[in-house]
Design an enzyme around this catalytic site. Structure first.
Site, PDB file in Angstrom:
ATOM      1  CB  CYS A  53      -0.428  -7.638   1.564  1.00 53.50           C
ATOM      2  SG  CYS A  53       0.453  -7.493   3.426  1.00 53.50           S
ATOM      3  CG  ASP A  71      -6.086   3.865   5.126  1.00 55.98           C
ATOM      4  OD1 ASP A  71      -5.977   3.045   4.024  1.00 55.98           O
ATOM      5  OD2 ASP A  71      -5.611   3.476   6.277  1.00 55.98           O
TER       6      ASP A  71
END
Length: 436
Positions: A29, A293
């Site tokens: 990220c 997730d």
């Protein structure tokens, strides 16, 4: 209950392959948010500093989903930050969807982004292929920049807000996704009004609770408490209700929408409110498949799509165990009057704060919300069901009237003798043709 206590469960039905959550950049990220739970997942793949999904894995993944999926399939692209793959990667994904899709098959694409890389090219692509975008924007500057920093420790709010405006101006379908933490929980009205003023008509609020890795006896300091989140939900509900126009909501709040499904006898779209979970799988950048997730962990790895089929992993015994785990409720749940509206909440929220002793961290939050909103939700549900019945009755009336109209305008069939030529034009006698 621990993972080791789970019983061996035999699947009772085949789950359809409808939705897949994909991490094309793994945990990579361009932000370094303090509360992010996924950045540490890079440790699962220590042999590479950069994690990117290859075209080969992408094609095999899409091929399987399109071939084994139903008439409607959904691709959820998350991260990390998925836009770091570049627009061309997603053009390739759409190309593969078109290549392997069946006639009449409907494909949905959702993209969760922090917005830093969004530009005109991205907007054009997202609008053209009707991607539904979730923009991570926690609210006004003082709230968003409390925890959402760049890798260099700089604030990110101004850039993200600009991306939100750009997407809204260019006609991209974009929702606001807000993480509710120990600070933002105090500003429900301000957050709601900020997003509404920007033009967001869809909002999603995700409560944050994670284990403090420096002190495993407690939750991290930025986690929101049950009481704080309960007040936040009540305040959001009141603000949402005050925003009605002509008796109808002008804003969609995912939590309220999902809970409302349970009040009208429908299955909620949010997996945290289902009796069991495990209805989707997560695909990591290299094709590894995980149960959820929030459980991208070695013990919940189901396999790799280059070595097996996603649909078989979705229906594997291990994934069935994962789904049933949610239904193993904490002791306070079975007698709770609100059970059928939450079913114990998300499994991960029973594990992140040791002080909860296996109960859902947000149990009290949900009780506060339902006690506050139940009467109004029941009224809205009754109103909605009545409207549905009226619409159904009106449709039935129109159908009857149409049938009567067609019957009245159709001339009676002529009488034909058995030995006369059949009026259908076949050349046969009536008794050998339509008169049989």
């Amino acid at each position: 209950m621990t993972v080791m206590d789970l019983p061996v469960i035999q699947p009772t039905r085949v789950k359809p392959l409808q939705s897949v959550l994909i991490k094309p950049t793994g945990a990579d990220c361009n932000l370094d948010c303090v509360y992010c739970f996924y950045l540490e997942k890079a440790e699962l793949y220590p042999n590479a500093k950069v994690h990117r999904m290859s075209v080969e894995v992408l094609e095999e993944m899409v091929r399987q989903i399109m071939n084994d999926g139903g008439q409607q399939v959904s691709f959820g692209w998350q991260g990390g930050e998925p836009t770091m793959m570049g627009v061309d990667f997603f053009r390739k994904a759409v190309e593969f969807q078109q290549k392997y899709g069946r006639r009449g098959q409907v494909v949905g694409n959702g993209l969760q982004t922090n917005g830093l890389l969004i530009n005109e090219e991205w907007c054009e692509f997202l609008r053209e292929y009707q991607f539904l975008v979730g923009l991570s924007l926690d609210g006004p500057e003082h709230i968003h920049d409390k925890y959402r920093f760049t890798k260099g420790g700089r604030p990110s709010w101004e850039r993200v807000r600009e991306s939100g405006r750009l997407m809204l101006d260019r006609g991209v379908a974009v929702n606001a996704l807000v993480v509710v933490n120990d600070y933002s929980c105090n500003y429900a009205d301000e957050i709601y009004d900020f997003h509404k003023d920007m033009g967001f008509e869809f909002m999603q609020f995700i409560p944050c609770v994670e284990l403090d890795h420096a002190d495993s006896s407690r939750a991290a300091s930025w986690s929101v408490s049950a009481e704080q989140y309960g007040r936040f939900l009540c305040d959001i509900f009141d603000r949402w209700k005050a925003d009605f126009r002509d008796g109808k909501p002008t804003t969609s709040v995912r939590w309220i929408d999902s809970v409302f499904h349970t009040y009208v006898g429908m299955q909620p779209p949010e997996c945290t409110l289902l009796q069991e979970c495990g209805c989707y799988v997560v695909v990591e950048h290299n094709g590894d498949i995980y149960s959820c997730d929030f459980f991208v962990e070695p013990e919940w790895k189901l396999g790799n799509l280059t070595e097996g089929r996603i649909i078989e992993m979705l229906n594997s015994e291990r994934q069935q165990e994962f789904g049933v785990w949610k239904s193993k409720l904490p002791p306070e749940c079975p007698e709770c009057q609100w059970l059928t509206h939450c079913w114990g909440g998300c499994t991960k929220d029973r594990l992140r704060d040791p002080h909860d002793r296996g109960s859902n961290h947000f149990c009290q939050s949900y009780i506060m919300f339902f006690e506050h909103a139940d009467a109004e939700l029941r009224r809205l549900a009754d109103e909605w069901l009545e409207n549905q019945q009226r619409e159904h009755d009106a449709a039935e009336r129109r159908l009857r009237e149409l049938r009567q109209s067609v019957s009245a305008s159709t001339p009676p069939a002529p009488e034909v003798g058995r030995n006369e030529p059949c009026p259908c034009g076949s050349g046969k006698k009536y008794k050998k043709c339509c008169g049989k």
